[in-house]
Design an enzyme around this catalytic site. Structure first.
Site, PDB file in Angstrom:
ATOM      1  N   SER A   1       3.248  -1.543  10.662  1.00 25.77           N
ATOM      2  CA  SER A   1       4.698  -1.517  10.902  1.00 25.77           C
ATOM      3  C   SER A   1       5.354  -2.857  10.594  1.00 25.77           C
ATOM      4  O   SER A   1       6.204  -3.352  11.337  1.00 25.77           O
ATOM      5  CB  SER A   1       4.989  -1.093  12.351  1.00 25.77           C
ATOM      6  OG  SER A   1       4.551   0.236  12.578  1.00 25.77           O
TER       7      SER A   1
ATOM      8  N   ASN B   1       0.858  -1.190   0.000  1.00 29.10           N
ATOM      9  CA  ASN B   1       0.000   0.000   0.000  1.00 29.10           C
ATOM     10  C   ASN B   1       0.889   1.233   0.000  1.00 29.10           C
ATOM     11  O   ASN B   1       1.454   1.609   1.025  1.00 29.10           O
ATOM     12  CB  ASN B   1      -0.904  -0.017   1.238  1.00 29.10           C
ATOM     13  CG  ASN B   1      -1.791   1.215   1.312  1.00 29.10           C
ATOM     14  OD1 ASN B   1      -1.956   1.932   0.331  1.00 29.10           O
ATOM     15  ND2 ASN B   1      -2.355   1.470   2.488  1.00 29.10           N
ATOM     16  N   TRP B   2       0.983   1.882  -1.151  1.00 29.89           N
ATOM     17  CA  TRP B   2       1.877   3.026  -1.285  1.00 29.89           C
ATOM     18  C   TRP B   2       1.266   4.320  -0.749  1.00 29.89           C
ATOM     19  O   TRP B   2       1.949   5.340  -0.680  1.00 29.89           O
ATOM     20  CB  TRP B   2       2.254   3.223  -2.758  1.00 29.89           C
ATOM     21  CG  TRP B   2       3.163   2.161  -3.288  1.00 29.89           C
ATOM     22  CD1 TRP B   2       3.719   1.125  -2.581  1.00 29.89           C
ATOM     23  CD2 TRP B   2       3.628   2.031  -4.628  1.00 29.89           C
ATOM     24  NE1 TRP B   2       4.503   0.354  -3.412  1.00 29.89           N
ATOM     25  CE2 TRP B   2       4.465   0.888  -4.676  1.00 29.89           C
ATOM     26  CE3 TRP B   2       3.424   2.747  -5.796  1.00 29.89           C
ATOM     27  CZ2 TRP B   2       5.091   0.463  -5.846  1.00 29.89           C
ATOM     28  CZ3 TRP B   2       4.036   2.332  -6.965  1.00 29.89           C
ATOM     29  CH2 TRP B   2       4.863   1.205  -6.988  1.00 29.89           C
ATOM     30  N   LYS B   3      -0.025   4.307  -0.442  1.00 28.27           N
ATOM     31  CA  LYS B   3      -0.719   5.500   0.055  1.00 28.27           C
ATOM     32  C   LYS B   3      -0.501   6.668  -0.926  1.00 28.27           C
ATOM     33  O   LYS B   3      -0.473   6.443  -2.135  1.00 28.27           O
ATOM     34  CB  LYS B   3      -0.278   5.815   1.481  1.00 28.27           C
ATOM     35  CG  LYS B   3      -0.453   4.591   2.403  1.00 28.27           C
ATOM     36  CD  LYS B   3      -0.232   4.903   3.849  1.00 28.27           C
ATOM     37  CE  LYS B   3      -0.412   3.637   4.690  1.00 28.27           C
ATOM     38  NZ  LYS B   3      -0.308   3.914   6.145  1.00 28.27           N
TER      39      LYS B   3
ATOM     40  N   GLU C   1      -5.426  -4.483  10.898  1.00 23.07           N
ATOM     41  CA  GLU C   1      -4.423  -3.435  11.052  1.00 23.07           C
ATOM     42  C   GLU C   1      -4.726  -2.645  12.315  1.00 23.07           C
ATOM     43  O   GLU C   1      -5.511  -1.682  12.280  1.00 23.07           O
ATOM     44  CB  GLU C   1      -4.444  -2.492   9.838  1.00 23.07           C
ATOM     45  CG  GLU C   1      -3.809  -3.043   8.596  1.00 23.07           C
ATOM     46  CD  GLU C   1      -3.401  -1.912   7.656  1.00 23.07           C
ATOM     47  OE1 GLU C   1      -2.236  -1.875   7.253  1.00 23.07           O
ATOM     48  OE2 GLU C   1      -4.238  -1.054   7.346  1.00 23.07           O
TER      49      GLU C   1
ATOM     50  N   GLY D   1       2.214   2.911  10.942  1.00 23.81           N
ATOM     51  CA  GLY D   1       3.149   4.018  10.826  1.00 23.81           C
ATOM     52  C   GLY D   1       3.861   4.409  12.099  1.00 23.81           C
ATOM     53  O   GLY D   1       4.594   5.391  12.136  1.00 23.81           O
TER      54      GLY D   1
ATOM     55  N   GLU E   1      -7.133   5.061   7.850  1.00 27.90           N
ATOM     56  CA  GLU E   1      -6.954   6.458   7.457  1.00 27.90           C
ATOM     57  C   GLU E   1      -8.193   6.981   6.733  1.00 27.90           C
ATOM     58  O   GLU E   1      -8.548   8.153   6.881  1.00 27.90           O
ATOM     59  CB  GLU E   1      -5.711   6.583   6.576  1.00 27.90           C
ATOM     60  CG  GLU E   1      -4.428   6.342   7.366  1.00 27.90           C
ATOM     61  CD  GLU E   1      -3.231   5.959   6.516  1.00 27.90           C
ATOM     62  OE1 GLU E   1      -2.157   5.729   7.096  1.00 27.90           O
ATOM     63  OE2 GLU E   1      -3.379   5.852   5.274  1.00 27.90           O
TER      64      GLU E   1
ATOM     65  N   HIS F   1      -9.639   1.353   5.019  1.00 23.57           N
ATOM     66  CA  HIS F   1      -8.389   1.578   5.745  1.00 23.57           C
ATOM     67  C   HIS F   1      -8.643   2.583   6.867  1.00 23.57           C
ATOM     68  O   HIS F   1      -9.465   3.494   6.732  1.00 23.57           O
ATOM     69  CB  HIS F   1      -7.315   2.100   4.794  1.00 23.57           C
ATOM     70  CG  HIS F   1      -5.935   2.084   5.375  1.00 23.57           C
ATOM     71  ND1 HIS F   1      -5.493   3.053   6.254  1.00 23.57           N
ATOM     72  CD2 HIS F   1      -4.905   1.210   5.219  1.00 23.57           C
ATOM     73  CE1 HIS F   1      -4.247   2.784   6.600  1.00 23.57           C
ATOM     74  NE2 HIS F   1      -3.867   1.670   5.989  1.00 23.57           N
TER      75      HIS F   1
ATOM     76  N   GLY G   1       2.915  -1.024   4.381  1.00 23.44           N
ATOM     77  CA  GLY G   1       2.901   0.391   4.055  1.00 23.44           C
ATOM     78  C   GLY G   1       4.279   0.911   3.708  1.00 23.44           C
ATOM     79  O   GLY G   1       4.805   0.697   2.622  1.00 23.44           O
ATOM     80  N   GLY G   2       4.903   1.605   4.669  1.00 25.58           N
ATOM     81  CA  GLY G   2       6.171   2.282   4.414  1.00 25.58           C
ATOM     82  C   GLY G   2       7.266   1.403   3.856  1.00 25.58           C
ATOM     83  O   GLY G   2       8.064   1.842   3.013  1.00 25.58           O
TER      84      GLY G   2
END
Length: 271
Positions: free
Chosen positions: A234, A26-28, A188, A194, A118, A116, A255-256
């Site tokens: 994470s 997931n590159w957001k 999640e 994050g 967010e 998600h 994610g990151g």
């Protein structure tokens, strides 16, 4: 590396669960379309054939990069699955700024993330809206990745299972039971996203077991056995293998760590 036979790079089901593992990036809201192309090209060369046979790998870029990655995957015969990060619950209409499931399907998208944390927190999406989005996605032949998770306060006060049940209930109540086999549920925990602090494997296994039990009670053991569970929050190369070794977990939502080809390749190889 380009000589690898594409047709052979198909993930095998897990020998115990018989479900196909799914690792999703997931590159957001990161990377323009040129950066996206460069990343997947590098990632493809870093991964081994056995990595693609171990798990299906879906890449979820921003909407602006979907067409570019679709063409790259097809031209270079990269066995990634194209994914999106969101979809509207309406097929068309006067909804400025929205992107519909039929539009995504035309781009060859295979998976769509819905709900998600967010989206829930920043844009006010309700669990009922998430259920409508999931149904819209699946109606177009794609698979929804339905995200659920609790806050640190909810975890501290032992409300995790209650919160996750409430988030899933609109999906379980409105979907035809047979169609539920095609969904993916991503656990999640909000406090882990994050933050650099991932949930412990023991916690993930406990929650995964509770979710599997809930699904079995609500939709029956046969359907529940087909639903895949991912963990996200994470995830990095140092803990990915431990999460993927859990009986309750079929994949990861990353994610990151997916924004760098070297790091994401190392994560996939570590599994």
């Amino acid at each position: 590396m380009m000589s690898r036979k594409y047709d052979d790079l198909v993930p095998s089901p897990d020998p115990v669960s018989h479900r196909v593992r799914l690792i999703s990036a997931n590159w957001k809201m990161n990377l323009n379309h040129l950066e996206a192309i460069a990343l997947v090209q590098k990632l493809y060369h870093l991964l081994r054939p056995e990595d693609f046979r171990y798990a299906e790998i879906s890449i979820h870029p921003p909407f602006t990069s979907l067409r570019s990655l679709q063409l790259s995957f097809e031209a270079d015969r990269m066995p990634f699955t194209l994914g999106a990060q969101n979809a509207a619950d309406e097929p068309s209409g006067a909804f400025t700024g929205e992107v519909s499931a039929p539009m995504l399907a035309k781009l060859g998208v295979g998976y769509v993330i819905v709900g998600h944390s967010e989206r829930r927190r920043l844009f006010g999406e309700t669990s009922e809206e998430v259920a409508r989005k999931a149904i819209a996605v699946q109606a177009m032949g794609m698979r929804p990745i339905i995200c659920i998770g609790e806050t640190s306060e909810q975890r501290r006060t032992d409300q995790t299972v209650q919160v996750l049940t409430e988030q899933l209930d609109p999906v379980l109540s409105t979907y035809p039971v047979k169609a539920l086999e095609g969904i993916v549920i991503a656990y999640e925990p909000i406090w882990a996203i994050g933050s650099g602090e991932s949930a412990s494997p023991e916690l993930v296994e406990e929650v995964g077991g509770s979710l599997r039990q809930l699904l079995t009670e609500r939709v029956g053991s046969a359907t529940a056995a087909q639903i895949r569970l991912q963990y996200g929050g994470s995830v990095h190369p140092g803990n990915a293998h431990e999460f993927m070794s859990l009986e309750a977990i079929d994949g990861l939502l990353v994610g990151g760590a997916s924004l760098d080809a070297d790091t994401f390749a190392l994560l996939v190889k570590s599994c």
